[in-house]
Design an enzyme around this catalytic site. Structure first.
Site, mmCIF file in Angstrom:
data_model
loop_
_atom_site.group_PDB
_atom_site.id
_atom_site.type_symbol
_atom_site.label_atom_id
_atom_site.label_comp_id
_atom_site.label_asym_id
_atom_site.label_seq_id
_atom_site.Cartn_x
_atom_site.Cartn_y
_atom_site.Cartn_z
ATOM 1 N N GLU A 290 38.167 40.978 24.553
ATOM 2 C CA GLU A 290 39.487 41.144 25.177
ATOM 3 C C GLU A 290 40.505 41.650 24.152
ATOM 4 O O GLU A 290 40.247 41.666 22.944
ATOM 5 C CB GLU A 290 39.984 39.806 25.738
ATOM 6 C CG GLU A 290 39.669 39.585 27.215
ATOM 7 C CD GLU A 290 40.586 40.374 28.140
ATOM 8 O OE1 GLU A 290 41.372 41.222 27.653
ATOM 9 O OE2 GLU A 290 40.502 40.172 29.356
ATOM 10 N N ARG B 155 44.704 27.240 29.009
ATOM 11 C CA ARG B 155 44.704 28.010 27.762
ATOM 12 C C ARG B 155 45.530 29.262 27.991
ATOM 13 O O ARG B 155 45.770 29.672 29.129
ATOM 14 C CB ARG B 155 43.276 28.412 27.375
ATOM 15 C CG ARG B 155 42.616 29.362 28.363
ATOM 16 C CD ARG B 155 41.346 29.993 27.798
ATOM 17 N NE ARG B 155 40.627 30.773 28.792
ATOM 18 C CZ ARG B 155 40.868 32.064 29.056
ATOM 19 N NH1 ARG B 155 41.833 32.708 28.429
ATOM 20 N NH2 ARG B 155 40.146 32.704 29.969
ATOM 21 N N ASN C 193 46.168 33.334 27.979
ATOM 22 C CA ASN C 193 45.328 34.468 28.370
ATOM 23 C C ASN C 193 45.966 35.740 27.791
ATOM 24 O O ASN C 193 46.306 35.740 26.622
ATOM 25 C CB ASN C 193 45.163 34.527 29.890
ATOM 26 C CG ASN C 193 43.979 35.392 30.305
ATOM 27 O OD1 ASN C 193 42.921 35.341 29.681
ATOM 28 N ND2 ASN C 193 44.152 36.187 31.348
ATOM 29 N N ASP D 177 42.389 43.674 35.445
ATOM 30 C CA ASP D 177 42.436 42.801 34.273
ATOM 31 C C ASP D 177 43.523 43.302 33.328
ATOM 32 O O ASP D 177 44.696 43.272 33.652
ATOM 33 C CB ASP D 177 41.043 42.768 33.622
ATOM 34 C CG ASP D 177 40.837 41.582 32.690
ATOM 35 O OD1 ASP D 177 41.796 41.180 32.022
ATOM 36 O OD2 ASP D 177 39.701 41.074 32.609
#
Length: 304
Positions: free
Chosen positions: A24, A116, A118, A216
């Site tokens: 990522e 968490r 991102n 995404d």
């Protein structure tokens, strides 16, 4: 999806077979002509030369004890020394030489153990916008995530709440429009962004994805087109400022996570695919690149 007349690119093989579990946040580091990215599941920050011939010989790995999710440069600081990172519990500054980090802002949420960070991005005012979501071990993402912005005063300012998977954030070339992706609803929103104050207003649906995958991460090019990774669909879409798809990049693995411009090449991250067909399994977690004939906007630096 792809209609006749659309620009189309096809990538058959990876540039680097890094075997990321969840690659990522690709980021181009101009000072060193390198690309850095995170492997969220393996708790790693990876750096590779943009000139790597594909054998991965330039790869450097920093292993952390927390999940890094995104990185950003810090204004006035050599990125070889320190960078900003989003981590499990908040925002931190990474000492790259020592491989250690110091927390800058903790989330301090009641459900902090469940969530968490991102994806995120620094805005034109030097503040970090960062989304949070349910962490892996707690099952399907619940509407407990938020989108907040952080600055050097160590404050946290919530902008949106009740999110499942907040994702890509970016700005138009004139910085007057901010884009934000909410993956689970397959929606990309646009906001008016104030150049004076950094405040956002006039939230509106800019792009709704109709395919089986989920939008995404993304980057914006110099003409204002959004290059959007589509998770689960082996695709990056080129979407014009009016929210219309005008191009697509087809890749050999399903879980495409984010993109980053390096010159006119688009560097594309992906995640492991244990349930796809053979090519998708083989190339899941690899890094790809393709020359798309345009360049991206520079990413902003955090003001510490």
């Amino acid at each position: 999806m792809a209609a006749p007349g659309l620009q189309q690119w096809k990538v058959d093989k990876p540039w680097l077979e890094l075997k990321c579990a969840l690659g990522e946040g690709p980021f181009y580091e101009k000072e060193t002509n390198s690309v850095r990215l995170v492997d969220i599941k393996k708790s790693q920050i990876l750096t590779v030369s943009a000139a790597d011939n594909g054998d991965g010989s330039s790869l450097k790995v920093i292993q952390l004890d927390t999940r890094p999710t995104v990185t950003a440069d810090i204004e006035g600081v050599d990125p070889q020394d320190r960078i900003l990172i989003g981590v499990k519990h908040g925002v931190a500054v990474l000492d790259r030489q020592a491989g250690t980090y110091a927390m800058l802002v903790q989330f301090n949420e009641e459900n902090n153990g469940r969530i968490r960070s991102n994806d995120g991005a620094v805005d034109p005012h030097g503040k970090l916008w960062l989304g949070t979501m349910t962490d892996f071990e707690h099952g399907e993402p619940q509407p407990e995530g938020f989108l907040a912005r952080f600055d050097s005063s160590k404050s946290k300012e919530d902008v949106l709440t009740g999110l499942r998977i907040p994702n890509g954030i970016g700005w138009s070339p004139d910085n007057k429009t901010m884009y934000f992706t909410h993956s689970t609803s397959r929606e990309v929103f646009a906001f008016d962004y104030s150049l004076e104050t950094g405040a956002v207003s006039n939230k509106r649906l800019w792009y709704k994805h109709e395919g089986p995958g989920e939008p995404d991460g993304f980057r914006v090019d110099v003409d204002g087109n959004v290059w959007h990774a589509i998770w689960g669909e082996s695709t990056v879409l080129k979407i014009n400022p009016e929210g219309k798809v005008i191009g697509s990049v087809t890749l050999p693995t399903r879980h495409i996570s984010c993109v980053q411009f390096v010159g006119t090449e688009l560097v594309i991250t992906s995640a492991a695919d244990d349930e796809g067909d053979d090519p998708s399994k083989k190339y899941g977690g690899s890094i790809f690149k393709v020359d798309v004939g345009t360049t991206g906007l520079d990413l902003f630096k955090f003001r510490l």
